[in-house]
Scaffold this active site. Sequence first.
Site, short mmCIF file in Angstrom:
data_model
loop_
_atom_site.label_atom_id
_atom_site.label_comp_id
_atom_site.label_asym_id
_atom_site.label_seq_id
_atom_site.Cartn_x
_atom_site.Cartn_y
_atom_site.Cartn_z
N GLY A 71 -10.45 16.27 1.57
CA GLY A 71 -10.87 14.80 0.98
C GLY A 71 -10.01 13.91 1.96
O GLY A 71 -9.65 14.29 2.37
N GLY A 72 -9.62 12.79 1.28
CA GLY A 72 -9.47 11.72 1.03
C GLY A 72 -8.50 11.47 1.86
O GLY A 72 -7.29 11.64 3.28
N ASP B 182 -3.29 5.42 4.98
CA ASP B 182 -2.78 6.75 4.81
C ASP B 182 -2.24 7.49 5.45
O ASP B 182 -1.65 8.29 5.77
CB ASP B 182 -4.02 7.15 3.31
CG ASP B 182 -3.72 7.38 2.15
OD1 ASP B 182 -2.90 6.33 1.42
OD2 ASP B 182 -5.15 7.58 1.49
N LYS C 144 -12.53 5.13 -1.65
CA LYS C 144 -12.29 4.61 -0.13
C LYS C 144 -12.81 4.37 1.05
O LYS C 144 -12.78 4.14 2.00
CB LYS C 144 -10.83 5.58 0.32
CG LYS C 144 -9.88 5.54 -0.72
CD LYS C 144 -8.60 6.85 -0.63
CE LYS C 144 -7.42 5.80 -1.52
NZ LYS C 144 -6.24 6.79 -0.56
N THR D 177 -8.27 2.91 -4.19
CA THR D 177 -8.04 4.64 -4.07
C THR D 177 -9.52 4.70 -5.03
O THR D 177 -11.02 4.34 -4.84
CB THR D 177 -7.06 4.31 -5.22
OG1 THR D 177 -6.40 5.54 -5.48
CG2 THR D 177 -7.57 3.83 -6.79
N ASN E 118 -7.94 2.04 2.52
CA ASN E 118 -7.74 1.53 1.34
C ASN E 118 -6.62 0.66 1.03
O ASN E 118 -5.63 0.70 0.69
CB ASN E 118 -6.29 2.59 1.35
CG ASN E 118 -5.12 2.62 2.04
OD1 ASN E 118 -5.05 2.25 2.81
ND2 ASN E 118 -3.68 3.23 1.69
#
Length: 279
Positions: free
Chosen positions: A134-135, A107, A70, A66, A91
């Site tokens: 973002g991610g 994700d 990542k 996390t 992840n």
Amino acid sequence: MKVTSTTRVLTLLGDPVAHSASPELQNAAFAAAGVDGVYVAVRCAPDDLVGFMRGLARAGGGGNVTLPHKEKAASILDIRSEAVRRTGACNTFWGDDEGRVHGDNTDVEGFRRALETFLEGPTAGIRVLLLGAGGAARAALAALVADRAGEILLYNRSQERARAVSRRIGGPKVRVVPIARELEGEDFDLVVNATRLGLAPGDPSPVDFRKLNRAGAAMDLVYGRHTTGFVQAAEAAGIRATDGMDMLIQQGAVSFERWWGHVAPVEAMREAVAERQTG
Ligand code: NDP
């Protein structure tokens, strides 16, 4: 489940990790499925990531990665899933008999499954406003593009970051909106919050729903013990809304599938998270 010398060790590597629901989620799943594994969270510095990932994978274990690791995790892998290649983030990791480290970005599939349940209809053709770059936003964008959303408007506080995400994952259906004012009067079937706003109770909503002409539904990727500002604002405007809890469960279910090779006991995971919310 008794922990013995043959128990597989799965870890969450990140910093911070103390707030994470993944240990409860995964240990409940391991117990319900009767698999010989234990899941622990380990606070991990960037320089230690490669050692942890390689060591754990070679020892037959694996885990999740996390914030803020990542992207770095994606560069450590020997074998990358399509989702890792597309998003540049990993992840979930595990090892094989030849000592190679495999990785996925669950994700993407977690978002897709949660969205499918929430929308109760197809993603193909819908018009989406995606907030963030973002991610989490990258995972959501990869899923929306793969599922052929009709048009995706991407808005982020730092415009340059949104452009970079759009260049990497986007395509003809993705348009970066440079300033929030340009969203006024627009129509969307779905608005997705993939910013961090909402993590802290009292954070405002990243969008003013009253300024949009229409928003069919609102999905927050953020979750917590409180109702997020985004969900509050959507519901106050009469818009059906959900937070990121189902995505958390679904991405965890896909990680479970990668480690154990069979379907996850999603109901047990849901119960563990619900217990945590009220506990
Ligand atoms: P990142 O740090 O990679 O990105 C943060 C994003 O939030 C950026 O777009 C950033 O904009 C934006 N942002 C931060 N502060 C503000 C602010 N004050 N105003 C407006 N925008 C802001 O985080 P992630 O993408 O990894 O995570 C985002 C959220 O999604 C987190 O809350 C995380 O918990 C959640 N998440 C949930 C998952 C689930 O399973 N439900 C899975 C993964 C994440 P800028 O680029 O301008 O800094």
